[in-house]
Design an enzyme around this catalytic site. Structure first.
Site, PDB file in Angstrom:
ATOM      1  N   CYS A   1       0.863  -1.187   0.000  1.00  0.00           N
ATOM      2  CA  CYS A   1       0.000   0.000   0.000  1.00  0.00           C
ATOM      3  C   CYS A   1       0.898   1.235   0.000  1.00  0.00           C
ATOM      4  O   CYS A   1       1.691   1.452   0.921  1.00  0.00           O
ATOM      5  CB  CYS A   1      -0.927   0.017   1.210  1.00  0.00           C
ATOM      6  SG  CYS A   1      -1.819   1.579   1.365  1.00  0.00           S
TER       7      CYS A   1
ATOM      8  N   CYS B   1       0.490   3.479   3.072  1.00  0.00           N
ATOM      9  CA  CYS B   1       1.125   2.916   4.271  1.00  0.00           C
ATOM     10  C   CYS B   1       2.618   3.194   4.243  1.00  0.00           C
ATOM     11  O   CYS B   1       3.224   3.540   5.268  1.00  0.00           O
ATOM     12  CB  CYS B   1       0.879   1.414   4.352  1.00  0.00           C
ATOM     13  SG  CYS B   1      -0.749   0.939   4.961  1.00  0.00           S
TER      14      CYS B   1
ATOM     15  N   ASP C   1      -0.004  16.190  -2.427  1.00  0.00           N
ATOM     16  CA  ASP C   1      -0.375  15.283  -3.510  1.00  0.00           C
ATOM     17  C   ASP C   1       0.678  15.365  -4.612  1.00  0.00           C
ATOM     18  O   ASP C   1       1.127  16.451  -4.991  1.00  0.00           O
ATOM     19  CB  ASP C   1      -1.763  15.655  -4.054  1.00  0.00           C
ATOM     20  CG  ASP C   1      -2.364  14.553  -4.901  1.00  0.00           C
ATOM     21  OD1 ASP C   1      -3.363  13.954  -4.462  1.00  0.00           O
ATOM     22  OD2 ASP C   1      -1.822  14.270  -6.001  1.00  0.00           O
TER      23      ASP C   1
ATOM     24  N   HIS D   1      -3.591   1.430   8.249  1.00  0.00           N
ATOM     25  CA  HIS D   1      -4.282   1.144   6.990  1.00  0.00           C
ATOM     26  C   HIS D   1      -5.777   1.004   7.234  1.00  0.00           C
ATOM     27  O   HIS D   1      -6.235   0.127   7.964  1.00  0.00           O
ATOM     28  CB  HIS D   1      -3.753  -0.129   6.335  1.00  0.00           C
ATOM     29  CG  HIS D   1      -4.394  -0.369   5.005  1.00  0.00           C
ATOM     30  ND1 HIS D   1      -3.958   0.259   3.861  1.00  0.00           N
ATOM     31  CD2 HIS D   1      -5.463  -1.111   4.646  1.00  0.00           C
ATOM     32  CE1 HIS D   1      -4.729  -0.099   2.848  1.00  0.00           C
ATOM     33  NE2 HIS D   1      -5.653  -0.936   3.295  1.00  0.00           N
TER      34      HIS D   1
ATOM     35  N   ASN E   1     -13.096  10.573  -1.801  1.00  0.00           N
ATOM     36  CA  ASN E   1     -13.643   9.710  -2.844  1.00  0.00           C
ATOM     37  C   ASN E   1     -13.743   8.299  -2.284  1.00  0.00           C
ATOM     38  O   ASN E   1     -12.763   7.755  -1.778  1.00  0.00           O
ATOM     39  CB  ASN E   1     -12.739   9.722  -4.081  1.00  0.00           C
ATOM     40  CG  ASN E   1     -12.680  11.095  -4.728  1.00  0.00           C
ATOM     41  OD1 ASN E   1     -13.690  11.793  -4.814  1.00  0.00           O
ATOM     42  ND2 ASN E   1     -11.501  11.497  -5.173  1.00  0.00           N
TER      43      ASN E   1
ATOM     44  N   HIS F   1      -6.577   3.382   0.506  1.00  0.00           N
ATOM     45  CA  HIS F   1      -6.208   3.728   1.880  1.00  0.00           C
ATOM     46  C   HIS F   1      -6.877   5.078   2.095  1.00  0.00           C
ATOM     47  O   HIS F   1      -6.568   6.041   1.370  1.00  0.00           O
ATOM     48  CB  HIS F   1      -4.678   3.798   2.006  1.00  0.00           C
ATOM     49  CG  HIS F   1      -4.157   4.167   3.373  1.00  0.00           C
ATOM     50  ND1 HIS F   1      -3.132   3.469   3.990  1.00  0.00           N
ATOM     51  CD2 HIS F   1      -4.488   5.176   4.214  1.00  0.00           C
ATOM     52  CE1 HIS F   1      -2.868   4.036   5.172  1.00  0.00           C
ATOM     53  NE2 HIS F   1      -3.686   5.081   5.318  1.00  0.00           N
TER      54      HIS F   1
ATOM     55  N   HIS G   1      -8.218   8.566   2.428  1.00  0.00           N
ATOM     56  CA  HIS G   1      -7.501   9.843   2.362  1.00  0.00           C
ATOM     57  C   HIS G   1      -8.485  10.978   2.146  1.00  0.00           C
ATOM     58  O   HIS G   1      -9.455  10.847   1.417  1.00  0.00           O
ATOM     59  CB  HIS G   1      -6.434   9.836   1.267  1.00  0.00           C
ATOM     60  CG  HIS G   1      -6.888   9.341  -0.070  1.00  0.00           C
ATOM     61  ND1 HIS G   1      -7.098   7.998  -0.339  1.00  0.00           N
ATOM     62  CD2 HIS G   1      -7.200   9.996  -1.211  1.00  0.00           C
ATOM     63  CE1 HIS G   1      -7.504   7.853  -1.578  1.00  0.00           C
ATOM     64  NE2 HIS G   1      -7.590   9.044  -2.135  1.00  0.00           N
TER      65      HIS G   1
HETATM   66  P1  5GP Z   1      -8.130   9.273  -5.154  1.00  0.00           P
HETATM   67  O1  5GP Z   1      -8.379   9.355  -6.636  1.00  0.00           O
HETATM   68  O2  5GP Z   1      -7.869   7.850  -4.708  1.00  0.00           O
HETATM   69  O3  5GP Z   1      -9.190   9.957  -4.340  1.00  0.00           O
HETATM   70  O4  5GP Z   1      -6.819  10.133  -4.895  1.00  0.00           O
HETATM   71  C1  5GP Z   1      -5.532   9.572  -4.861  1.00  0.00           C
HETATM   72  C2  5GP Z   1      -4.554  10.730  -4.887  1.00  0.00           C
HETATM   73  O5  5GP Z   1      -3.290  10.246  -4.491  1.00  0.00           O
HETATM   74  C3  5GP Z   1      -4.377  11.353  -6.276  1.00  0.00           C
HETATM   75  O6  5GP Z   1      -4.699  12.754  -6.203  1.00  0.00           O
HETATM   76  C4  5GP Z   1      -2.906  11.103  -6.605  1.00  0.00           C
HETATM   77  O7  5GP Z   1      -2.311  12.183  -7.296  1.00  0.00           O
HETATM   78  C5  5GP Z   1      -2.275  10.888  -5.232  1.00  0.00           C
HETATM   79  N1  5GP Z   1      -1.144   9.978  -5.215  1.00  0.00           N
HETATM   80  C6  5GP Z   1      -1.086   8.740  -5.773  1.00  0.00           C
HETATM   81  N2  5GP Z   1       0.118   8.182  -5.550  1.00  0.00           N
HETATM   82  C7  5GP Z   1       0.822   9.073  -4.805  1.00  0.00           C
HETATM   83  C8  5GP Z   1       2.148   9.047  -4.266  1.00  0.00           C
HETATM   84  O8  5GP Z   1       2.918   8.102  -4.404  1.00  0.00           O
HETATM   85  N3  5GP Z   1       2.554  10.151  -3.563  1.00  0.00           N
HETATM   86  C9  5GP Z   1       1.726  11.220  -3.373  1.00  0.00           C
HETATM   87  N4  5GP Z   1       2.214  12.259  -2.676  1.00  0.00           N
HETATM   88  N5  5GP Z   1       0.467  11.272  -3.875  1.00  0.00           N
HETATM   89  C10 5GP Z   1       0.033  10.213  -4.589  1.00  0.00           C
HETATM   90 ZN    ZN Z   2      -2.452   1.560   3.526  1.00  0.00          ZN
END
Ligand code: 5GP
Ligand code: ZN
Length: 116
Positions: free
Chosen positions: A6, A9, A32, A48, A89, A100, A102
């Protein structure tokens, strides 16, 4: 609990790099990697947790820390007065890509409503 493979995590455990903004005992905030607004911070439980309804018995502590981070970061990022949005989301149709929990804190520009 930490889930193998993850990405969030690993960020929470500082096993991989991220731009950490602030943290509390049960939650951590980081920038992000692909920002959708001038201010785009993710706030996550350190444990997690897939989604809001899986918070379990420590849910109150986690949510207190998450919302404490959100309000402090809104001030430190300069969007508390201008306004900002908090988005979670949940599931495929909402566009959840990382399983996970957020909270997105978005600010620094005008935003459309309703979201597409
Ligand atoms: P979701 O679409 O799941 O609501 O949002 C996931 C968010 O996580 C996205 O805005 C994406 O840019 C961000 N994200 C995905 N992988 C990483 C990462 O490895 N590091 C960081 N800082 N953000 C990430
Ligand atoms: Zn996690």
């Amino acid at each position: 609990m930490r889930l193998e493979n993850c990405i969030f995590c690993k960020i929470a455990n500082k096993e991989i790099g991220s731009e950490i903004v602030d943290e509390r005992p049960t939650a951590i905030a980081f920038k992000d990697i692909n920002p959708k607004a001038p201010v785009h911070i993710l706030i996550i439980p350190k444990e997690h947790v897939v989604s809001l309804d899986e918070l379990g018995k420590n849910g109150c502590d986690v949510l207190r820390d998450v919302f404490s981070l959100i309000s402090d970061i809104a001030v430190s990022e300069g969007v508390a007065q201008s306004g900002y949005r908090v988005v979670v989301n949940i599931g495929e149709e909402a566009g959840q890509e990382v399983d996970h929990l957020h909270f997105h804190l978005l600010g620094g520009r005008f935003m459309a409503w309703p979201p597409s």
